[in-house]
Motif scaffolding. Structure first.
Motif, PDB file in Angstrom:
ATOM      1  N   ASP A  12      60.755  45.101  11.788  1.00 55.86           N
ATOM      2  CA  ASP A  12      60.803  45.316  10.232  1.00 55.86           C
ATOM      3  C   ASP A  12      59.994  44.329   9.258  1.00 55.86           C
ATOM      4  N   GLU A  13      58.753  45.365   9.005  1.00 56.46           N
ATOM      5  CA  GLU A  13      57.613  45.371   8.241  1.00 56.46           C
ATOM      6  C   GLU A  13      56.716  43.947   8.340  1.00 56.46           C
ATOM      7  N   GLN A  19      61.899  41.162   8.186  1.00 55.81           N
ATOM      8  CA  GLN A  19      60.964  41.295   7.014  1.00 55.81           C
ATOM      9  C   GLN A  19      60.849  40.729   6.294  1.00 55.81           C
ATOM     10  N   SER A  34      65.643  49.016   6.790  1.00 53.05           N
ATOM     11  CA  SER A  34      66.274  47.681   7.217  1.00 53.05           C
ATOM     12  C   SER A  34      67.208  47.879   8.546  1.00 53.05           C
TER      13      SER A  34
HETATM   14 MG   LIG Z   1      64.055  46.794   4.955  1.00 50.65          MG
END
Ligand SMILES: [Mg+2]
Ligand SMILES: Nc1ncnc2c1ncn2[C@@H]1O[C@H](COP(=O)(O)OP(=O)(O)OP(=O)(O)O)[C@@H](O)[C@H]1O
Lengths: 261, 252
Positions: free
Chosen positions: B160-161, B84, B48
């Protein structure tokens, strides 16, 4: 329909019914227990007080109402503006905000006599000022929180969108502040009523606070209770207006609180 | 061809009190225009952090990041960003959250409404356009935020994910949808994930990172044909890539 504390929501209908029961019991039980009327009047005696002195009570309701509403509005306005200043200005954040917290710990009601001397005991503005002083504080604290308690990544995201500060204010900070502001309004309006009544206790000129003092001197409990009834109705009405506004302005919050009747 | 993103010995140290956390240590690699790069690594290895540095949201402690040849010093505004967490505005319905991107840029909202609805439909949110975030599941919220990152057709997409909160089946579906959208737009994508199969399935290259301090362990070119299909997941080559990544992550 299921009934029971776990399944049914609190409802206006039931609380009104409960209230009526209390009033009826009150009326019926006082004579039984032989409680003297100067200690506790019966509901009918209070009603009679309204009948004989309705005009007088109403004449004293108006100043209290104005003091409360003006104190609240000025407190809310200055509170929100100071909150904005504190959030947007580093200098104010570092200087005024901490000192506000110190000032907030002064029992502001204790300076009511001083305010009356400074501004004038006859003037409505001395009482408005006292109401304002007590109503103001929760507004500042809540608006600072509302304009600044924002998920850091939301502001990051706004930056990647190239969002201008004014747009960020309108589209993020302002709506974000609404729940906080309304929590502040609710605390403030209740405090403004207290401020106005205490100011009238001290100044002893007019208003519902003044009526309570008269009732006290004359051992007229019915007048005191009539005044309290009007005060409560006023508070409730003002509170209701705020809750109504809240529901209109924040449709996304509907159903979040158990108080959403 | 010159790289769109160039990481040059990027270091990032977080100071919290008198504690220092080395989040990134000497990260160097490049991302070509139009490339789909995935980054895998264990939790806490600085993925991140790397993405936020790329977006100009965090300063580097050492080294440099260049995007299109220009050192990143302020937040980039020509990108699409998926954090995220969904980061939605609670007071906006799904569709309006997507359109925030358009409003923020001062573009004509009416002109993008159709595209916003299309993207929401592609992410399986048809019928949920007018729901508030608190009426959506975590995975649905994340899909709203993906639509928001795509609507202005950014040349660089940082994710991010994004599918971390989805079940395996929906995740595979979303992977296919994302590749479809990407193949039409041909923008550059940096995609962070915990999932090794996802990294292999999506990426032209997979950057494998190891933690403490966060470093690039290996960069693997995924030589699988596009368009990628579900059948590819059983391909021996696909399985081989997964094994190699597991090895370089130190999974026994
Ligand atoms: Mg992360
Ligand atoms: N704001 C911060 N202040 C201090 N330390 C931080 C901060 N953000 C991250 N870190 C530290 O930096 C390291 C890398 O964090 P980062 O969030 O980049 O990891 P990650 O690879 O994204 O992990 P995950 O897969 O769990 O999301 C972690 O050890 C974390 O504790």
């Amino acid at each position: 329909m299921e009934k029971g504390p776990s399944s049914s929501e609190p409802s206006v209908k039931w609380s009104v019914l409960f209230f009526l029961c209390v009033v009826v019991l009150w009326q019926l039980l006082l004579p039984v227990f032989k409680i003297p009327s100067y200690l506790l009047p019966t509901p009918l005696a209070i009603l009679a007080e309204f009948q004989t002195r309705g005009g007088f009570i109403f004449a004293n309701f108006l100043p209290t109402f104005y003091e409360t509403v003006l104190g609240f509005l000025i407190g809310a306005l200055i509170g929100v503006v100071s909150g904005l200043g504190i959030v947007y200005s580093k200098i104010l954040w570092l200087t005024i905000y901490p000192s506000l917290v110190v000032i907030g710990s002064i029992p502001r009601i204790a300076i009511a006599p001083l305010i009356l001397i400074w501004i004038g005991i006859d003037s409505i503005w001395s009482k408005v000022t006292i109401a304002f002083l007590v109503a103001f504080f929760p507004m500042v604290v809540n608006s600072v929180a509302g304009f600044s308690h924002i998920e850091g990544e939301m502001l990051d995201l706004a930056k990647t969108m190239g969002m201008k500060p004014w747009t960020e204010f309108r589209k993020i900070r302002l709506p974000n502040s609404l729940p906080y502001l309304f929590a502040g309004f609710k605390a403030s309006i209740a405090l403004a009523v207290i401020g106005a009544v205490v100011a009238e206790f001290v100044s002893g000129q007019q208003g519902l606070g003044y009526l309570i003092i008269i009732g006290n001197n004359d051992l007229n409990a019915a007048l005191i209770f009539a005044s309290i009834t009007v005060l409560s109705a006023m508070s409730l009405g003002l509170f209701g207006i705020i809750v109504g506004l809240e529901k209109v302005l924040m449709p996304w919050r509907r159903g979040i609180y158990p108080s959403d009747l | 061809m010159a790289n769109l993103i160039e990481y040059e010995r990027v270091r990032k140290i977080y100071n919290s009190g008198n504690d220092e956390v080395i989040a990134l240590e000497e990260v160097s690699f490049g991302v070509a225009p139009g490339e789909f790069v995935t980054v895998v690594g264990r939790s806490g290895c600085g993925k991140s952090t790397l993405l936020k540095i790329t977006a100009g949201l965090l300063p580097v402690t050492g080294g440099a990041v260049r995007v299109a040849g220009v050192p990143v010093q302020a937040p980039l505004t020509n990108i699409g960003m998926v954090f995220q967490s969904p980061v939605l505005l609670a007071w906006r319905k799904a569709l309006d959250n997507v359109l925030l991107q358009i409003e923020a840029r001062g573009l004509n909202v009416g002109a993008y409404r159709k595209r916003a609805l299309e993207l929401l439909e592609l992410s399986g949110l048809r019928g949920f356009e007018n729901k508030y975030p608190n009426e959506l599941s975590g995975g649905m919220q994340q899909r709203v935020s993906i639509s928001r990152a795509l609507i202005h057709d950014p040349s660089l997409l940082l994710m991010d994910e994004p599918f971390g909160a989805l079940d395996a089946i929906t995740r595979d579906e979303m992977n296919l949808e994302l590749l479809k959208i990407w193949s039409e737009s041909k923008n550059t994508v940096m995609f962070i994930t915990h999932s090794i199969p996802e990294a292999v399935f999506l990426g032209d290259r997979v950057v494998v990172m190891t933690p403490r301090p966060g470093k690039v362990a290996e960069i693997m070119t995924i030589d699988l044909p596009r368009p990628r299909t579900t059948a590819l997941r059983d391909d021996p080559k696909f399985i081989g890539y997964m094994r190699k990544i597991r090895e370089s992550l130190g999974v026994q």
